[in-house]
Design a protein around this motif. Structure first.
Motif, short mmCIF file in Angstrom:
data_model
loop_
_atom_site.label_atom_id
_atom_site.label_comp_id
_atom_site.label_asym_id
_atom_site.label_seq_id
_atom_site.Cartn_x
_atom_site.Cartn_y
_atom_site.Cartn_z
N ASN A 124 32.27 33.00 40.03
CA ASN A 124 33.44 32.12 40.15
C ASN A 124 33.66 31.28 38.90
O ASN A 124 34.23 30.20 38.96
CB ASN A 124 33.29 31.21 41.37
N LYS A 125 33.22 31.77 37.75
CA LYS A 125 33.39 31.01 36.52
C LYS A 125 34.82 31.03 36.01
O LYS A 125 35.19 30.22 35.18
CB LYS A 125 32.47 31.56 35.43
N TYR A 126 35.63 31.97 36.47
CA TYR A 126 36.95 32.17 35.89
C TYR A 126 38.06 32.19 36.93
O TYR A 126 37.85 32.59 38.06
CB TYR A 126 37.03 33.53 35.18
N LEU A 127 39.23 31.78 36.49
CA LEU A 127 40.46 32.16 37.17
C LEU A 127 40.79 33.53 36.59
O LEU A 127 40.53 33.78 35.42
CB LEU A 127 41.58 31.17 36.86
N VAL A 128 41.32 34.41 37.38
CA VAL A 128 41.57 35.78 36.93
C VAL A 128 43.07 36.05 36.95
O VAL A 128 43.74 35.74 37.92
CB VAL A 128 40.84 36.78 37.86
N GLU A 129 43.56 36.65 35.86
CA GLU A 129 44.94 37.11 35.82
C GLU A 129 44.95 38.55 35.32
O GLU A 129 44.44 38.85 34.25
CB GLU A 129 45.78 36.25 34.89
N ILE A 130 45.50 39.44 36.14
CA ILE A 130 45.59 40.85 35.80
C ILE A 130 47.05 41.14 35.48
O ILE A 130 47.94 40.79 36.24
CB ILE A 130 45.16 41.75 36.99
N SER A 131 47.29 41.81 34.35
CA SER A 131 48.66 42.11 33.93
C SER A 131 48.79 43.57 33.51
O SER A 131 47.86 44.15 32.96
CB SER A 131 49.07 41.25 32.74
N PHE A 132 49.97 44.13 33.77
CA PHE A 132 50.30 45.46 33.26
C PHE A 132 50.97 45.36 31.90
O PHE A 132 51.06 46.32 31.17
CB PHE A 132 51.23 46.19 34.23
N GLY A 133 51.45 44.19 31.56
CA GLY A 133 52.12 43.95 30.29
C GLY A 133 52.34 42.46 30.15
O GLY A 133 51.99 41.68 31.04
N SER A 134 52.92 42.05 29.06
CA SER A 134 53.07 40.62 28.80
C SER A 134 53.95 39.90 29.82
O SER A 134 53.80 38.71 30.04
CB SER A 134 53.62 40.40 27.39
N ASP A 135 54.86 40.62 30.48
CA ASP A 135 55.75 39.99 31.44
C ASP A 135 55.50 40.41 32.88
O ASP A 135 56.26 40.08 33.77
CB ASP A 135 57.21 40.31 31.10
N SER A 136 54.43 41.15 33.11
CA SER A 136 54.21 41.73 34.44
C SER A 136 52.84 41.35 34.99
O SER A 136 51.86 42.04 34.78
CB SER A 136 54.33 43.25 34.34
N VAL A 137 52.76 40.22 35.69
CA VAL A 137 51.50 39.78 36.27
C VAL A 137 51.31 40.46 37.62
O VAL A 137 52.13 40.33 38.52
CB VAL A 137 51.46 38.24 36.43
N ALA A 138 50.21 41.19 37.75
CA ALA A 138 49.92 41.91 38.99
C ALA A 138 49.10 41.06 39.95
O ALA A 138 49.24 41.18 41.16
CB ALA A 138 49.18 43.20 38.67
N PHE A 139 48.24 40.19 39.40
CA PHE A 139 47.40 39.32 40.24
C PHE A 139 47.10 38.06 39.46
O PHE A 139 46.84 38.10 38.26
CB PHE A 139 46.09 40.01 40.61
N SER A 140 47.06 36.94 40.16
CA SER A 140 46.67 35.67 39.55
C SER A 140 45.99 34.83 40.62
O SER A 140 46.57 34.60 41.69
CB SER A 140 47.89 34.94 38.99
N GLY A 141 44.76 34.41 40.38
CA GLY A 141 44.03 33.59 41.34
C GLY A 141 42.58 33.44 40.96
O GLY A 141 42.16 33.83 39.88
N THR A 142 41.80 32.88 41.87
CA THR A 142 40.38 32.69 41.62
C THR A 142 39.66 34.03 41.72
O THR A 142 40.19 35.01 42.26
CB THR A 142 39.75 31.72 42.63
N TYR A 143 38.45 34.07 41.22
CA TYR A 143 37.65 35.29 41.30
C TYR A 143 37.40 35.67 42.76
O TYR A 143 37.48 36.84 43.11
CB TYR A 143 36.33 35.10 40.55
N GLU A 144 37.13 34.70 43.61
CA GLU A 144 36.90 34.98 45.04
C GLU A 144 38.15 35.59 45.67
O GLU A 144 38.06 36.53 46.45
CB GLU A 144 36.49 33.72 45.79
N GLU A 145 39.32 35.05 45.35
CA GLU A 145 40.57 35.62 45.86
C GLU A 145 40.77 37.04 45.35
O GLU A 145 41.22 37.92 46.08
CB GLU A 145 41.77 34.76 45.44
N PHE A 146 40.39 37.27 44.10
CA PHE A 146 40.51 38.61 43.52
C PHE A 146 39.62 39.60 44.27
O PHE A 146 40.03 40.72 44.56
CB PHE A 146 40.17 38.60 42.03
#
Length: 69
Positions: free
Chosen positions: A16-38
């Motif tokens: 849980n050291k990080y907030l996680v953001e997964i993107s397909f490109g600079s304008d396309s966020v697929a997931f954003s949240g805590t590691y536990e939520e991920f």
């Protein structure tokens, strides 16, 4: 050449050291949240290969890891 890792392999051990953001490109966020939520709701991205990543530190000391897949 470095072997590319999947998102699951890349995040292994981060806990849980990080907030996680997964993107397909600079304008396309697929997931954003805590590691536990991920771990609970981002499983569909586990097998994608990590193309690049970046870590940012906020003023409160929180770390955010951005992953481009």
């Amino acid at each position: 050449m470095l072997e590319r890792k999947t998102v699951k392999e890349f995040l292994k051990g981060t806990r849980n050291k990080y907030l996680v953001e997964i993107s397909f490109g600079s304008d396309s966020v697929a997931f954003s949240g805590t590691y536990e939520e991920f771990k609970k709701s981002g499983k569909e991205y586990f097998d994608y290969l990590v193309l690049s990543w970046d870590v940012a530190e906020y003023e409160d000391g929180t770390l955010s890891i951005g992953i481009l897949i």
